[in-house]
Write a protein that holds these residues in place. Structure first.
Motif, short mmCIF file in Angstrom:
data_model
loop_
_atom_site.label_atom_id
_atom_site.label_comp_id
_atom_site.label_asym_id
_atom_site.label_seq_id
_atom_site.Cartn_x
_atom_site.Cartn_y
_atom_site.Cartn_z
N LEU A 19 -112.14 -9.93 92.88
CA LEU A 19 -110.89 -10.25 93.57
C LEU A 19 -110.71 -9.39 94.81
N ARG A 20 -111.02 -8.12 94.70
CA ARG A 20 -110.88 -7.23 95.86
C ARG A 20 -111.86 -7.61 96.96
N GLU A 21 -113.05 -8.00 96.57
CA GLU A 21 -114.06 -8.43 97.55
C GLU A 21 -113.60 -9.68 98.30
N LEU A 22 -112.97 -10.61 97.59
CA LEU A 22 -112.50 -11.85 98.21
C LEU A 22 -111.31 -11.61 99.15
N ALA A 23 -110.57 -10.55 98.93
CA ALA A 23 -109.42 -10.17 99.78
C ALA A 23 -108.47 -11.34 100.00
N MET A 24 -108.15 -12.01 98.92
CA MET A 24 -107.22 -13.14 99.01
C MET A 24 -105.90 -12.76 98.36
N PRO A 25 -104.82 -13.49 98.69
CA PRO A 25 -103.54 -13.17 98.07
C PRO A 25 -103.65 -13.23 96.54
N THR A 26 -103.17 -12.18 95.89
CA THR A 26 -103.27 -12.04 94.44
C THR A 26 -101.95 -11.50 93.90
N VAL A 27 -101.49 -12.06 92.79
CA VAL A 27 -100.26 -11.57 92.18
C VAL A 27 -100.58 -10.82 90.88
N ARG A 28 -99.69 -9.94 90.50
CA ARG A 28 -99.83 -9.17 89.27
C ARG A 28 -99.32 -9.98 88.09
N GLY A 29 -100.10 -10.03 87.03
CA GLY A 29 -99.70 -10.70 85.80
C GLY A 29 -99.30 -9.69 84.74
N VAL A 76 -96.07 -13.91 95.86
CA VAL A 76 -96.69 -14.02 97.18
C VAL A 76 -96.28 -15.36 97.78
N GLU A 77 -95.81 -15.32 99.00
CA GLU A 77 -95.49 -16.55 99.72
C GLU A 77 -96.44 -16.63 100.91
N THR A 78 -97.15 -17.73 101.01
CA THR A 78 -98.10 -17.93 102.09
C THR A 78 -97.89 -19.32 102.66
N THR A 79 -98.79 -19.79 103.49
CA THR A 79 -98.60 -21.07 104.18
C THR A 79 -98.36 -22.21 103.22
N GLY A 80 -97.12 -22.68 103.14
CA GLY A 80 -96.78 -23.86 102.36
C GLY A 80 -96.66 -23.69 100.87
N CYS A 81 -96.94 -22.49 100.36
CA CYS A 81 -96.86 -22.33 98.90
C CYS A 81 -96.45 -20.93 98.51
N THR A 82 -96.04 -20.82 97.28
CA THR A 82 -95.63 -19.55 96.68
C THR A 82 -96.44 -19.38 95.39
N ALA A 83 -96.80 -18.15 95.07
CA ALA A 83 -97.52 -17.88 93.82
C ALA A 83 -96.82 -16.78 93.04
N VAL A 84 -96.76 -16.96 91.74
CA VAL A 84 -96.18 -15.98 90.82
C VAL A 84 -96.92 -16.13 89.50
#
Length: 196
Positions: A19-29, A76-84
């Motif tokens: 996940l760190r290598e991909l450097a993409m938005p990530t949320v804590r579970g 995380v809120e990014t282009t057009g979507c939100t993640a939780v």
């Protein structure tokens, strides 16, 4: 290792590294939060079967990986979507979005047309205007209504869900086509390791 412990995945450090290598938005579970706690004495999971997996993950993660997990945002809120991971209305209380009432509460906090969530491990989606829960057929694009808003659960790659949820040993994931405003659910068999 207990069978349920094995379902949480045999390699938490490698998952964090990837996940760190991909450097993409990530949320804590919830399991991220519990495994990365500075003190691991409190049992925060209401499902006692999950505790051995959390304990093992905690032992196997480096201090740096734990710091990274603690630093992740809940939303995380990014282009057009939100993640939780859990709910938008109480992200740190680990509330399930599993009823029209809980979906309504999270829609009230959704500022984009699409919100992605997990926690229940059950793939499907809530449509806001009628609070209808739908489970698209795997492998087929499911067209979303552009005038509607959705809360979407892609399912789980490594854990089909704790008892008493229906057990499905397949990995679930979902692709969102932002341009076509559609989602495609995938269900893939994999060699789950148990008794490791």
């Amino acid at each position: 290792m207990e069978p349920y412990d094995a379902m949480f995945g045999p390699d938490p450090q490698a998952c964090v590294d990837k996940l760190r290598e991909l450097a993409m938005p990530t949320v804590r579970g919830n399991h991220d939060a519990w495994a990365a706690r500075r003190t691991g004495l409190a049992r925060l999971d209401t499902n006692a079967l999950a505790n051995p997996g959390v304990d093992r993950t905690r032992r196997e993660l480096s201090d740096d990986a734990k710091r990274w997990l603690r630093s992740l945002p809940l939303v995380v809120e990014t282009t057009g979507c939100t993640a939780v991971h859990a709910s938008l209305h109480e992200p740190e209380a680990w509330i399930h979005i599993d009823s029209p009432d809980s979906a309504r509460s999270s829609f009230a906090r959704l500022h984009t047309s699409v919100g992605f969530f997990g926690h229940t491990h059950e793939p499907g989606l809530w449509r806001e205007h009628d609070l209808c829960w739908m489970t698209p057929s795997p492998g087929r694009a499911f067209a979303l209504e552009r005038s509607a808003r959705y809360l979407i659960n892609p399912g789980s790659v490594g854990d089909p869900g704790p008892p008493p949820h229906p057990s499905d040993p397949c990995a679930h994931f979902l692709l969102w086509d932002r341009d076509r405003f559609s989602v495609t659910l995938f269900r893939v068999a994999y060699a789950a390791r148990s008794g490791v």
